[in-house]
Design a protein around this motif. Structure first.
Motif, PDB file in Angstrom:
ATOM      1  N   ASN A  86       0.828  -1.206   0.000  1.00 20.85           N
ATOM      2  CA  ASN A  86       0.000   0.000   0.000  1.00 20.85           C
ATOM      3  C   ASN A  86       0.862   1.255   0.000  1.00 20.85           C
ATOM      4  OD1 ASN A  86      -2.410  -1.335  -0.102  1.00 20.85           O
ATOM      5  ND2 ASN A  86      -2.664  -1.431   2.118  1.00 20.85           N
ATOM      6  N   LEU A 100      -1.345   4.159  -1.552  1.00 22.25           N
ATOM      7  CA  LEU A 100      -2.659   4.116  -0.910  1.00 22.25           C
ATOM      8  C   LEU A 100      -2.510   4.386   0.577  1.00 22.25           C
ATOM      9  CD1 LEU A 100      -4.226   0.971  -2.621  1.00 22.25           C
ATOM     10  CD2 LEU A 100      -4.484   3.379  -3.254  1.00 22.25           C
ATOM     11  N   ASP A 101      -1.292   4.297   1.057  1.00 21.48           N
ATOM     12  CA  ASP A 101      -1.032   4.491   2.475  1.00 21.48           C
ATOM     13  C   ASP A 101       0.275   5.275   2.578  1.00 21.48           C
ATOM     14  OD1 ASP A 101      -1.392   4.323   5.142  1.00 21.48           O
ATOM     15  OD2 ASP A 101      -1.457   2.118   5.236  1.00 21.48           O
ATOM     16  N   ARG A 152      -2.758  15.577  -3.954  1.00 21.40           N
ATOM     17  CA  ARG A 152      -3.223  15.644  -5.338  1.00 21.40           C
ATOM     18  C   ARG A 152      -2.105  15.223  -6.304  1.00 21.40           C
ATOM     19  NH1 ARG A 152      -8.155  17.461  -7.545  1.00 21.40           N
ATOM     20  NH2 ARG A 152      -7.834  17.737  -9.766  1.00 21.40           N
ATOM     21  N   SER A 184      -1.583  11.552  -6.076  1.00 21.76           N
ATOM     22  CA  SER A 184      -2.669  10.868  -6.762  1.00 21.76           C
ATOM     23  C   SER A 184      -2.432  10.887  -8.278  1.00 21.76           C
ATOM     24  CB  SER A 184      -3.981  11.577  -6.401  1.00 21.76           C
ATOM     25  OG  SER A 184      -5.033  11.045  -7.108  1.00 21.76           O
ATOM     26  N   GLU A 185      -1.945  12.013  -8.742  1.00 22.63           N
ATOM     27  CA  GLU A 185      -1.643  12.171 -10.167  1.00 22.63           C
ATOM     28  C   GLU A 185      -0.587  11.141 -10.602  1.00 22.63           C
ATOM     29  OE1 GLU A 185      -2.747  14.215 -13.516  1.00 22.63           O
ATOM     30  OE2 GLU A 185      -3.472  14.561 -11.457  1.00 22.63           O
ATOM     31  N   HIS A 203       0.301   8.349  -9.085  1.00 21.55           N
ATOM     32  CA  HIS A 203      -0.182   6.976  -8.922  1.00 21.55           C
ATOM     33  C   HIS A 203      -1.100   6.619 -10.089  1.00 21.55           C
ATOM     34  CE1 HIS A 203      -4.172   5.929  -6.665  1.00 21.55           C
ATOM     35  NE2 HIS A 203      -3.970   5.007  -7.573  1.00 21.55           N
ATOM     36  N   LYS A 204      -1.948   7.602 -10.478  1.00 20.47           N
ATOM     37  CA  LYS A 204      -2.898   7.379 -11.567  1.00 20.47           C
ATOM     38  C   LYS A 204      -2.192   7.072 -12.889  1.00 20.47           C
ATOM     39  CE  LYS A 204      -5.520  11.079 -12.538  1.00 20.47           C
ATOM     40  NZ  LYS A 204      -6.700  11.917 -12.265  1.00 20.47           N
ATOM     41  N   PHE A 212      -3.096  -1.676 -10.340  1.00 24.89           N
ATOM     42  CA  PHE A 212      -3.325  -2.579  -9.209  1.00 24.89           C
ATOM     43  C   PHE A 212      -4.110  -3.813  -9.633  1.00 24.89           C
ATOM     44  CE2 PHE A 212      -2.546   1.322  -6.957  1.00 24.89           C
ATOM     45  CZ  PHE A 212      -1.933   0.920  -5.782  1.00 24.89           C
ATOM     46  N   GLU A 265     -12.540   0.470 -19.055  1.00 25.39           N
ATOM     47  CA  GLU A 265     -12.478   1.853 -19.529  1.00 25.39           C
ATOM     48  C   GLU A 265     -12.295   2.864 -18.385  1.00 25.39           C
ATOM     49  OE1 GLU A 265     -16.206   3.303 -20.903  1.00 25.39           O
ATOM     50  OE2 GLU A 265     -15.344   4.641 -22.396  1.00 25.39           O
ATOM     51  N   THR A 266     -12.790   2.504 -17.187  1.00 15.50           N
ATOM     52  CA  THR A 266     -12.863   3.483 -16.090  1.00 15.50           C
ATOM     53  C   THR A 266     -11.559   4.262 -15.808  1.00 15.50           C
ATOM     54  OG1 THR A 266     -14.635   2.202 -15.121  1.00 15.50           O
ATOM     55  CG2 THR A 266     -13.583   3.818 -13.684  1.00 15.50           C
ATOM     56  N   PRO A 267     -10.391   3.582 -15.706  1.00 15.96           N
ATOM     57  CA  PRO A 267      -9.171   4.358 -15.427  1.00 15.96           C
ATOM     58  C   PRO A 267      -8.925   5.434 -16.485  1.00 15.96           C
ATOM     59  CG  PRO A 267      -8.753   2.013 -15.204  1.00 15.96           C
ATOM     60  CD  PRO A 267     -10.128   2.144 -15.788  1.00 15.96           C
ATOM     61  N   LEU A 298     -11.166   7.105 -18.064  1.00 10.34           N
ATOM     62  CA  LEU A 298     -12.059   8.231 -17.764  1.00 10.34           C
ATOM     63  C   LEU A 298     -11.409   9.148 -16.740  1.00 10.34           C
ATOM     64  CD1 LEU A 298     -15.484   6.380 -17.462  1.00 10.34           C
ATOM     65  CD2 LEU A 298     -14.837   8.062 -19.185  1.00 10.34           C
ATOM     66  N   TYR A 299     -10.843   8.541 -15.706  1.00 14.04           N
ATOM     67  CA  TYR A 299     -10.245   9.361 -14.655  1.00 14.04           C
ATOM     68  C   TYR A 299      -8.959  10.025 -15.132  1.00 14.04           C
ATOM     69  CZ  TYR A 299     -13.664   7.571 -11.393  1.00 14.04           C
ATOM     70  OH  TYR A 299     -14.833   7.270 -10.751  1.00 14.04           O
TER      71      TYR A 299
END
Lengths: 801, 224
Positions: B49, B54-55, B75, B78-79, B81-82, B87, B105-107, B109-110
């Protein structure tokens, strides 16, 4: 992205039909009630605003200032309007209506019609008000004597056609008067405080020998409406009216002329005087309704918040995954808000459909002229939009913040975040709030219901059952009254017959008196006078406490004997020794001696909102507008038949009209009746909505504790013990809610009961009943889900892990 | 690529501090296939993590691609990691309300990838995992192995530099597990850095380096 949110929202709604169903059902119910009440309130405040100058129009009320208090009437001296127009520059116009409440009989082509809804109106009426004329010229329809304007409905009733201009309407009387129909007006809108079906020209009443007879400050009973140059002038005009009073009103008449102004747009909600053109609404009702509407909406919104957060355990994984996949917190908040907005929009659309389908039913139910087009007023649409936004975002924000704050590392491991179980303290507070409101409504409803039942069943001190009331229109049978009564009494189904000028629940004349027993008399001593016939006391069953009833064989009883009620005797300081006392009563310019021959019990002829009046009974006016026939209940139909036939025989030229006294009296409580029905209806809905939420919460609580239940059952817990385990938490909330609601409900109920001179006690019983009721309802709601869990095979529950 | 310097993770309660990790020093280079092993509660997942952002470590330094993660705002982290980390979970963690296609598809989108580009990327991924026929199914309609394939596809769609897998085969039958591990091996041979946590020695054999964590500290670190 938005598309993705919507997709998720819709799928998550479809995937959890139970959860979505509860939410949509609750929200729909809440929004429907809110919208519906909003329409009612809108309707109530819309009264008389359709007139272009509504804000400038005031009515001049008048009060009698008497020893027993102030008696305010919506109508007063004829001369106020004309003087104001000529002497007060701030007044730009006036118009008057007069002569209402009388039974009039019209003849059209040899057919007789009866009406109470006719006024004499000034020629300026149609220029003053904006009632639409379908035929005729605004400035001319009433400007000559013997002209009449009919509403469309009246034209249809009398002539069978809408355009009856040029037809003749004959008013029956000692001398028949032929009125020419000069115009037809559209029917009066339902949201007008006025009520009439025809206007006769006031010019008809002008005495050619004394043209000023319509301009006296010392007589007449005209409804006077004045128009001001600005709403700000009202206070000034009022001051000038008082100056004019000093100028025109005779000293001896001063207590009878006490004018005041009321804005026309306030009449419907704030004026509830004797002799209004029709029963008005009430501001209290508007407040009560508005409060209920907001409460219901709040309760429905809270349901959503509670259920959404209680369900968070199920959404936690999704939140974790999305965060891992790169979602920002804001994006998640957006997503969850989107879901609540979608739910609220669906509910709002369903609400509109429900209202559309039931608007007529609801109009009947509330007695308000609600129509479907009211739904599409800009104001209603705006309010609906605001509700959607407020509820959608307001109830969505908390679950959204709560859900989006989960730490993915924690929730993906399947651990519950704090507050995710059903015991979140905010959620507890919200449930307490919901049930406080529900219990308050339950107590309030029960109080209203109780008071109404009490009023209907309270012994009023006189007989109201099986009493036929015949309208003796224009005193048609008065000259042969004894013969008429004897004819009726021949039949064994008729028990007793009497007559009077007034009717229980109706207006009674106020009679000024003098008495040596009252020393500090300021010239305004008075009693309510009930002009009676022989047999009045025995027919009505009013108890004679001292002395005797009127007796036919004693000649003076037909002229100068009177009976007093206890209240009157007390006021005149003769309660100990009333018999033989002489009281002078005012008749025209003279004072006439009357002798008290008996004392009778106090009875409640007026609605129980008012106190018993000091009353004198006797042959006061020789006018007997109502004939009371006490009939045998087993032979009702025959009695009515007989009365009808006898009436035809004595007064063939006048239509037979009757009612039952009990129905008439119940009419007096119609507005309370309707209020109570509506309040009961909404109270039930509120409780249902609150229970829906509780049901949802209990379901989640049960689901979350399914393993615990399984373990306990394996260890030997009984179904009842499991039930108690889950219910106990909720029961505590309900009890707290009750403790909060009880005092609030006490004050509110007490406030409402202040409207009644005779009222029920707010006993502890009401409160205990409501408290227990709430507990039982809540318990059964919870038990439904919990019982299933408690009964199920524990092995199943434990196998899940 | 990854550098942990003297990382501690602890929980403070009223009277004592409980260490989950203590003094972890670890360096992982681009292209490695690392397996983290150890008994339950040893701190394997916590290391994962922290690596996956995530941690956060309670103390110590964490450099990812030479950037100091321990100093970054949420932020920015998060950028990072994205864009760089994928994972894979033991319990797949697919979104139940979305189809296979939408889950993958979801990742994107983000990440704010345009619609047309999304389409071609997802189509390519479906093709590569031979799941075109299943693209409109929901997770519950798939077997566990298939769900984990979707999970891997979803982790890869954002073209990460690092793949983190927390017991990726823990819920799978052995033949399904083998399929996933072979897939990992192939990805690694194509240059993907992979860190996995597992209890299974067989799975560890697919990797090139095995780190054993016991009681919050690195016990052994073997390259094979």
């Amino acid at each position: 992205m938005i598309k993705n949110y919507l997709k998720i929202a819709v799928r998550s709604i479809l995937k959890n039909p139970g959860y979505s169903g509860i939410n949509i059902f609750g929200l729909t119910l809440g929004i429907t009630c809110f919208l519906f009440i909003f329409l009612v309130v809108q309707y109530e405040v819309s009264f008389d605003r359709f007139h272009k100058d509504a804000d400038l129009i005031y009515r001049v009320d008048n009060a009698l200032k008497l020893s027993s208090g102030e008696y305010k009437y919506p109508n007063g001296p004829n001369g106020i309007g004309p003087s104001l127009l000529t002497e007060v520059p701030e007044v730009t116009g006036f118009t008057r209506l007069t002569g209402n409440g009388q039974q009039r009989i019209f003849e059209v082509n040899n057919e007789l019609f009866q009406t109470e809804d006719a006024f004499y109106a000034d020629s300026t009426f149609f220029e003053f008000f904006d009632f639409e004329l379908t035929f005729g010229d605004r400035s001319e329809v009433l400007d000559e004597p013997l002209m009449v304007v009919l509403t469309e409905n009246a034209a249809l009733r009398f002539f069978g056609k809408k355009n009856a201009v040029g037809e003749i309407l004959t008013l029956k009387g000692n001398q028949d008067a032929r009125y020419l129909v000069s115009g037809i007006m559209e029917n009066i809108p339902a949201n007008s405080h006025m009520n009439f079906e025809m206007l006769l020209s006031l010019e008809t009443l002008r005495n050619p020998n004394n043209p000023a007879n319509l301009n006296s400050w010392n007589g007449g009973g005209a409804f006077t409406y004045i128009k001001l140059n600005s709403p700000k002038s009202a206070d000034l005009v009022y001051k000038k009216i008082l100056e004019l009073k000093a100028k025109y009103v005779e000293e001896s008449n001063s207590i009878r002329v006490n004018p005041s102004l009321i804005a026309m747009t306030d009449i419907h909600l704030k004026s509830n005087l004797r002799n209004e053109m029709q029963p008005n609404g009430s501001m209290d009702v508007v407040y009560v309704f508005s409060a209920i509407a907001i409460f219901i909406l709040l309760i429905a919104a809270i349901n959503y918040m509670n259920l959404a957060t209680a369900r968070s355990a199920k959404r936690a994984k999704e939140v974790g995954v999305r965060k891992v996949l790169g979602a920002y917190k804001n994006q998640l908040i957006g997503q969850f808000m989107g879901e609540s907005v979608v739910l609220v929009i669906i509910s709002a659309m369903l609400s509109i459909a429900v209202i559309g389908a039931t608007i007529n039913l609801m109009a009947d139910f509330t007695g308000k002229a609600l129509t479907i087009d009211m739904l599409f007023q800009l104001r209603v649409v705006m309010v609906l939009l605001i509700v959607v936004i407020l509820i959608g975002f307001g109830s969505g924000i908390y679950p959204a913040l709560f859900l989006s704050s989960f730490k993915p590392a924690v929730v993906l491991k399947g651990k519950l975040a704090p507050g995710m179980n059903s015991s979140g303290s905010l959620r507890k507070g919200l449930v307490i709030f919901q049930f406080s409101i529900s219990i308050m409504l339950m107590i309030g409803t029960y109080t209203v219901y109780n008071q109404l039942t009490y009023m209907k069943n309270k012994s009023l001190g006189f007989q109201k059952k099986n009493m036929l009331v015949i309208s003796n229109t224009r005193n048609a049978v008065t000259p042969q009254l004894d013969a008429f009564k004897n004819e009726l009494m021949k039949d064994p189904s008729i028990e007793r017959v009497t007559s009077s000028m007034s009717k229980p629940g109706g207006l009674r004349p106020i009679i000024f008196i003098k008495s040596e027993t009252v020393i500090d008399d300021e010239g305004n001593l008075n009693l309510a006078g009930i002009s009676t016939d022989f047999d009045y006391m025995s027919t009505f069953g009013i108890e004679i406490l001292k002395g005797r009833d009127f007796d036919r064989s004693i000649p003076s009883d037909s002229t100068q004997s009177i009976l007093l009620n206890e209240q009157a005797a007390r006021e005149l300081n003769i309660i100990e020794d009333p018999l033989g006392q002489i009281i002078q009563i005012s008749q025209g310019q003279d004072w006439v001696n009357k002798k008290v021959i008996g004392l009778v019990a106090d009875v409640n002829f007026e609605p129980l909102q008012r106190k018993t009046e000091s009353t004198m009974y006797g042959p006061l006016f020789g006018s007997n507008l109502y004939i009371y026939v006490k009939v045998n209940p087993d032979r009702l139909a025959e009695s009515i038949e007989l009365a009808h036939a006898t009436w035809e025989q004595f007064a063939p030229e006048i239509p037979f009209q009757y009612s039952f006294l009990e129905d008439d009296l119940n009419q007096l409580y119609q507005s309370e009746e309707q209020l109570s029905q509506v309040v009961i209806f909404f109270a039930i809905l509120t409780v249902i909505i609150a229970c829906l939420g509780l049901f949802g919460l209990a379901s989640f609580a049960t689901e979350q504790r399914i393993k615990e239940i399984g373990v306990r059952k394996v260890l030997g817990a009984s179904v009842a013990q499991v039930l108690l385990l889950i219910s106990k938490d909720f029961m505590v909330l309900i009890i707290v809610a009750f403790l909060i609601a009880a005092p609030a409900a006490y004050f509110l109920s007490d406030w409402w009961l202040q409207n009644f001179a005779f009222k029920v006690d707010l006993g502890a019983f009401t409160f205990i009943l409501a408290g227990l009721g709430a507990l039982v309802i809540a318990l059964s709601t919870i038990s439904y889900k919990t019982l299933n869990a408690a009964r199920s095979n524990p092995v199943k529950a434990l196998r899940i892990d | 690529m990854i550098k942990l310097n003297d990382v501690d993770k602890f929980i403070d309660s009223k009277y004592q501090r409980t260490f989950i990790l203590k003094g972890i020093d670890l360096e992982i280079k681009q292209g490695e296939f690392v397996t983290i092993m150890g008994p339950s509660g040893a701190g394997k997942s916590t290391v994962m993590n922290i690596i996956g952002m995530l941690d956060e470590p309670s103390q110590g330094e964490y450099y990812f691609l030479d950037e100091p993660i321990h100093k970054m705002k949420e932020r920015k982290r998060s950028e990072l990691h994205k864009h760089h980390i994928g994972f894979v979970f033991q319990a797949y963690h697919l979104i139940d309300e979305l189809t296979v296609y939408e889950n993958i598809e979801t990742p994107l989108l983000y990440k704010g990838v345009k619609s047309s580009e999304r389409k071609s990327l997802v189509a390519e991924m479906l093709d590569r995992f031979q799941m075109v026929a299943k693209k409109d199914l929901f997770p519950e309609q798939l077997s566990g192995g298939q769900q984990q394939l979707v999970g891997v596809a979803r982790a890869l769609i954002g073209q990460p530099k690092l793949l983190l897998a927390d017991e990726p085969t823990g819920n799978l039958h052995s033949d399904q597990a083998e399929e996933i591990m072979k897939l990992f091996q192939k990805l690694n041979s194509e240059g993907m850095t992979i860190v996995q946590v597992t209890h299974s020695k067989e799975n560890a054999a697919y990797g090139k380096r095995t780190i054993n964590i016991v009681d919050g500290a690195i016990d052994t670190d073997d390259t094979h």
